[in-house]
Write a protein that holds these residues in place. Structure first.
Motif, PDB file in Angstrom:
ATOM      1  N   UNK A   8       0.884  -1.166   0.000  1.00 44.38           N
ATOM      2  CA  UNK A   8       0.000   0.000   0.000  1.00 44.38           C
ATOM      3  C   UNK A   8       0.917   1.209   0.000  1.00 44.38           C
ATOM      4  N   UNK A   9       0.995   1.897  -1.125  1.00 44.02           N
ATOM      5  CA  UNK A   9       2.080   2.845  -1.376  1.00 44.02           C
ATOM      6  C   UNK A   9       1.561   4.203  -1.839  1.00 44.02           C
ATOM      7  N   UNK A  10       2.029   5.259  -1.190  1.00 44.09           N
ATOM      8  CA  UNK A  10       1.847   6.656  -1.602  1.00 44.09           C
ATOM      9  C   UNK A  10       0.385   7.017  -1.888  1.00 44.09           C
ATOM     10  N   UNK A  11      -0.482   6.765  -0.925  1.00 43.63           N
ATOM     11  CA  UNK A  11      -1.879   7.186  -1.022  1.00 43.63           C
ATOM     12  C   UNK A  11      -2.145   8.346  -0.063  1.00 43.63           C
ATOM     13  N   UNK A  47       3.580  -4.421   2.947  1.00 46.09           N
ATOM     14  CA  UNK A  47       4.347  -3.195   3.158  1.00 46.09           C
ATOM     15  C   UNK A  47       3.403  -2.007   3.038  1.00 46.09           C
ATOM     16  N   UNK A  48       3.303  -1.220   4.101  1.00 46.15           N
ATOM     17  CA  UNK A  48       2.495  -0.003   4.106  1.00 46.15           C
ATOM     18  C   UNK A  48       3.465   1.158   4.175  1.00 46.15           C
ATOM     19  N   UNK A  49       3.612   1.903   3.086  1.00 47.53           N
ATOM     20  CA  UNK A  49       4.726   2.836   2.999  1.00 47.53           C
ATOM     21  C   UNK A  49       4.332   4.153   2.331  1.00 47.53           C
ATOM     22  N   UNK A  50       4.814   5.245   2.900  1.00 51.30           N
ATOM     23  CA  UNK A  50       4.745   6.584   2.293  1.00 51.30           C
ATOM     24  C   UNK A  50       3.326   7.056   2.014  1.00 51.30           C
ATOM     25  N   UNK A  51       2.406   6.733   2.936  1.00 54.79           N
ATOM     26  CA  UNK A  51       1.029   7.213   2.808  1.00 54.79           C
ATOM     27  C   UNK A  51       0.801   8.421   3.716  1.00 54.79           C
ATOM     28  N   UNK A  71       5.701  -1.203   8.234  1.00 58.52           N
ATOM     29  CA  UNK A  71       4.975   0.071   8.177  1.00 58.52           C
ATOM     30  C   UNK A  71       6.004   1.174   8.301  1.00 58.52           C
ATOM     31  N   UNK A  72       6.237   1.911   7.222  1.00 61.73           N
ATOM     32  CA  UNK A  72       7.283   2.918   7.308  1.00 61.73           C
ATOM     33  C   UNK A  72       7.008   4.127   6.422  1.00 61.73           C
TER      34      UNK A  72
END
Length: 230
Positions: A8-11, A47-51, A71-72
């Motif tokens: 899950x990226x950049x939302x 990976x949950x990143x940059x949201x 999560x980062x």
């Protein structure tokens, strides 16, 4: 069912009536008569990143019951209702072998980062500031109730809680509350964190019930109350 190997990226997930981002495993029970942890396998290696998650009425990001989740680099701000509720900017509860790092979580309702019930998880290099609940008049920066083998290190925590108190880092052996976690806290390492309190009612580090295997070293506190504070 199984859900794995996701990103899950950049939302930008903002102004929703529930959670911002929700990725949760099959956690059931949650009472003193039916405590449940896990399972840790229904969601894995995500990976949950940059949201950017802001102004959601419940959790900003909630990831509970997963395995090997990272999560980062997320920013979670102004999540929760502020009306006698206990949400968090980022929730990684009941997560096993997870990594939560380099996030910014601020001005969320009660918890900045809630990792209650986590196992073999690392909480590192996060910026956690100004989280708390104006109605309850309390809050915590990082919550680690009923954690096992969790490393909390190199985080910056500042002004979490409210005018009447609250801890920058909160550890308790049993995290009964509304969760009913079946495990007891042990082997938690807290080191190299910077803890700054906004007033003399706020706590630096609060450890309750003397969980075994605690290691606390090389932390810096400033402006915090001496009562139960480190």
């Amino acid at each position: 069912g199984q859900f794995s190997n996701c990103t899950i990226l950049r939302n930008n997930v903002s102004y929703n009536s529930g959670n911002g981002i929700s990725l949760t495993s099959g956690v059931t029970g949650g009472s003193s008569s039916l405590p449940t942890n896990g399972p840790y396998s229904t969601i894995s290696n995500c990976h949950i990143v940059a949201n950017l998650v802001e102004h959601n009425s419940a959790y900003g990001i909630i990831m509970s019951g997963g395995y090997g989740i990272e999560i980062d680099s997320n920013t979670a701000s102004y999540n929760g209702t502020g009306r006698s509720s206990e949400f968090a900017g980022i929730n990684s509860a009941l997560c096993k072998k997870c990594e939560v790092h380099d996030n910014v979580t601020r001005f969320n309702d009660f918890y900045g980062l809630d990792t209650g019930g986590a196992v073999q998880t690392k909480i590192t290099n996060n910026i956690v500031t100004n989280n708390g609940n104006s109605t309850i008049r309390s809050g915590n920066g990082i919550n680690c109730g009923a954690c096992e083998e969790v490393d909390i290190s190199d985080n910056l925590l500042e002004s979490n809680g409210w005018m009447e108190g609250g801890a920058q880092i909160h550890v308790v052996t049993y995290d009964g509350g509304s969760s009913g976690f079946s495990i007891a806290a042990r082997d938690i390492r807290i080191n190299h964190n910077r803890l700054f309190c906004a007033n003399s009612n706020q706590l630096g580090l609060l450890v309750l019930s003397d969980p075994p295997g605690m290691v606390i070293e090389d932390n810096r506190t400033e402006g915090c109350t001496a009562f139960n504070g480190y």
